[in-house]
Scaffold this motif. Sequence first.
Motif, PDB file in Angstrom:
ATOM      1  N   ARG A  55      35.632  49.356  40.230  1.00 60.08           N
ATOM      2  CA  ARG A  55      34.451  49.564  41.082  1.00 60.08           C
ATOM      3  C   ARG A  55      33.818  48.225  41.475  1.00 60.08           C
ATOM      4  O   ARG A  55      33.457  48.015  42.634  1.00 60.08           O
ATOM      5  CB  ARG A  55      33.429  50.432  40.333  1.00 60.08           C
ATOM      6  CG  ARG A  55      32.186  50.749  41.167  1.00 60.08           C
ATOM      7  CD  ARG A  55      31.207  51.642  40.415  1.00 60.08           C
ATOM      8  NE  ARG A  55      31.708  53.004  40.319  1.00 60.08           N
ATOM      9  CZ  ARG A  55      32.203  53.526  39.213  1.00 60.08           C
ATOM     10  NH1 ARG A  55      32.266  52.819  38.102  1.00 60.08           N
ATOM     11  NH2 ARG A  55      32.630  54.778  39.178  1.00 60.08           N
ATOM     12  N   ASN A  56      33.704  47.296  40.532  1.00 60.15           N
ATOM     13  CA  ASN A  56      33.126  45.986  40.839  1.00 60.15           C
ATOM     14  C   ASN A  56      33.978  45.221  41.847  1.00 60.15           C
ATOM     15  O   ASN A  56      33.459  44.595  42.784  1.00 60.15           O
ATOM     16  CB  ASN A  56      32.994  45.163  39.552  1.00 60.15           C
ATOM     17  CG  ASN A  56      31.840  45.641  38.692  1.00 60.15           C
ATOM     18  OD1 ASN A  56      31.031  46.447  39.129  1.00 60.15           O
ATOM     19  ND2 ASN A  56      31.761  45.164  37.472  1.00 60.15           N
ATOM     20  N   TYR A  57      35.291  45.253  41.639  1.00 60.04           N
ATOM     21  CA  TYR A  57      36.192  44.507  42.523  1.00 60.04           C
ATOM     22  C   TYR A  57      36.157  45.087  43.932  1.00 60.04           C
ATOM     23  O   TYR A  57      36.092  44.349  44.924  1.00 60.04           O
ATOM     24  CB  TYR A  57      37.599  44.540  41.952  1.00 60.04           C
ATOM     25  CG  TYR A  57      38.546  43.540  42.600  1.00 60.04           C
ATOM     26  CD1 TYR A  57      38.063  42.351  43.150  1.00 60.04           C
ATOM     27  CD2 TYR A  57      39.912  43.790  42.669  1.00 60.04           C
ATOM     28  CE1 TYR A  57      38.925  41.437  43.733  1.00 60.04           C
ATOM     29  CE2 TYR A  57      40.779  42.882  43.258  1.00 60.04           C
ATOM     30  CZ  TYR A  57      40.293  41.705  43.787  1.00 60.04           C
ATOM     31  OH  TYR A  57      41.143  40.811  44.369  1.00 60.04           O
ATOM     32  N   ALA A  58      36.199  46.427  44.042  1.00 56.32           N
ATOM     33  CA  ALA A  58      36.174  47.060  45.360  1.00 56.32           C
ATOM     34  C   ALA A  58      34.862  46.770  46.077  1.00 56.32           C
ATOM     35  O   ALA A  58      34.845  46.481  47.283  1.00 56.32           O
ATOM     36  CB  ALA A  58      36.381  48.569  45.215  1.00 56.32           C
ATOM     37  N   THR A  59      33.748  46.828  45.348  1.00 60.27           N
ATOM     38  CA  THR A  59      32.455  46.537  45.964  1.00 60.27           C
ATOM     39  C   THR A  59      32.398  45.089  46.449  1.00 60.27           C
ATOM     40  O   THR A  59      31.896  44.800  47.534  1.00 60.27           O
ATOM     41  CB  THR A  59      31.323  46.784  44.944  1.00 60.27           C
ATOM     42  OG1 THR A  59      31.380  48.143  44.511  1.00 60.27           O
ATOM     43  CG2 THR A  59      29.963  46.516  45.569  1.00 60.27           C
ATOM     44  N   PHE A  60      32.916  44.162  45.630  1.00 58.55           N
ATOM     45  CA  PHE A  60      32.937  42.752  46.018  1.00 58.55           C
ATOM     46  C   PHE A  60      33.758  42.539  47.285  1.00 58.55           C
ATOM     47  O   PHE A  60      33.399  41.713  48.142  1.00 58.55           O
ATOM     48  CB  PHE A  60      33.515  41.924  44.868  1.00 58.55           C
ATOM     49  CG  PHE A  60      33.789  40.485  45.226  1.00 58.55           C
ATOM     50  CD1 PHE A  60      32.755  39.581  45.420  1.00 58.55           C
ATOM     51  CD2 PHE A  60      35.090  40.028  45.395  1.00 58.55           C
ATOM     52  CE1 PHE A  60      33.005  38.263  45.758  1.00 58.55           C
ATOM     53  CE2 PHE A  60      35.353  38.717  45.739  1.00 58.55           C
ATOM     54  CZ  PHE A  60      34.306  37.827  45.918  1.00 58.55           C
ATOM     55  N   LEU A  61      34.850  43.279  47.431  1.00 60.49           N
ATOM     56  CA  LEU A  61      35.729  43.122  48.598  1.00 60.49           C
ATOM     57  C   LEU A  61      35.237  43.901  49.811  1.00 60.49           C
ATOM     58  O   LEU A  61      35.830  43.818  50.878  1.00 60.49           O
ATOM     59  CB  LEU A  61      37.158  43.571  48.247  1.00 60.49           C
ATOM     60  CG  LEU A  61      37.876  42.738  47.174  1.00 60.49           C
ATOM     61  CD1 LEU A  61      39.240  43.352  46.870  1.00 60.49           C
ATOM     62  CD2 LEU A  61      38.035  41.286  47.619  1.00 60.49           C
TER      63      LEU A  61
END
Length: 264
Positions: A55-61
């Motif tokens: 979730r963190n990685y997708a939000t960052f991208l």
Amino acid sequence: MQNIGDRLEEARKRKGISIREAAEATKVRGDYLHKFESSQFDINLPDIYVRGFLRNYATFLGLPAEKIVNDYNALGHGAPAPKSVNREIYGRMDLSVSSSKDTARESADIEPEAAPGESDSDNPATFKPRPGALPYVDKALLIKGGAIVAAVVAIVLIVVVGVRAWSGSKTETPVDTPAATAATDPQIVIHALDSVRVKVVEEASGVELFQGAITRGDSRTFPKNGSLFLTADPMENIEVELDGKRTNISTEYGLRGRQRVRVE
């Protein structure tokens, strides 16, 4: 249709950043991100951590985080996570879900978080149980150790009682200090309904006023010189007192678990 890894890799390359830069920004290990982009999710961590990192990685991208997590769950790795609340406003409180930039910054301090009641030693990212059976413990040694501990506790209690009795006999004269005159300044009080981790940051200056655990029945008071960012885990374990009025954010707006709000 692209799989999860292809979408993550394409979004990262579209932003023009490397795996190392993404890891520094999200505080997620680079080898985990590399495996995610290869659609490999077996990183020897429970599903709750894998979903949190995804979730963190997708939000960052800039990708739809819930869609990525749901696709991960569809692979049979775990149940879908509950949807988060977008935005709520109550009086002078502006409650909003953190942006991707804020979420990445916050993850350095309190993500991934252990489940309620779980200590740092239970965190699978830092603890690995030793194989084999528990070692043999001499019962006589345990009894001796317990007796020593009990004696030490008794001595400490006697000293504490004596100090309190001596200090209670002294008469203290109230002194007008700057803290007393500052009581009329705007303040925000966090009341702990149960054990909770709290972080308070001034929005304008970015100064961190507090970060740590507050035990049940305890409270913390902070000066309110402008807007503040308040992060609580879980949010249902606190009440916020502002201008003399206490509000249970979780009860009023259904914000549960780790949440971050803006208080004006």
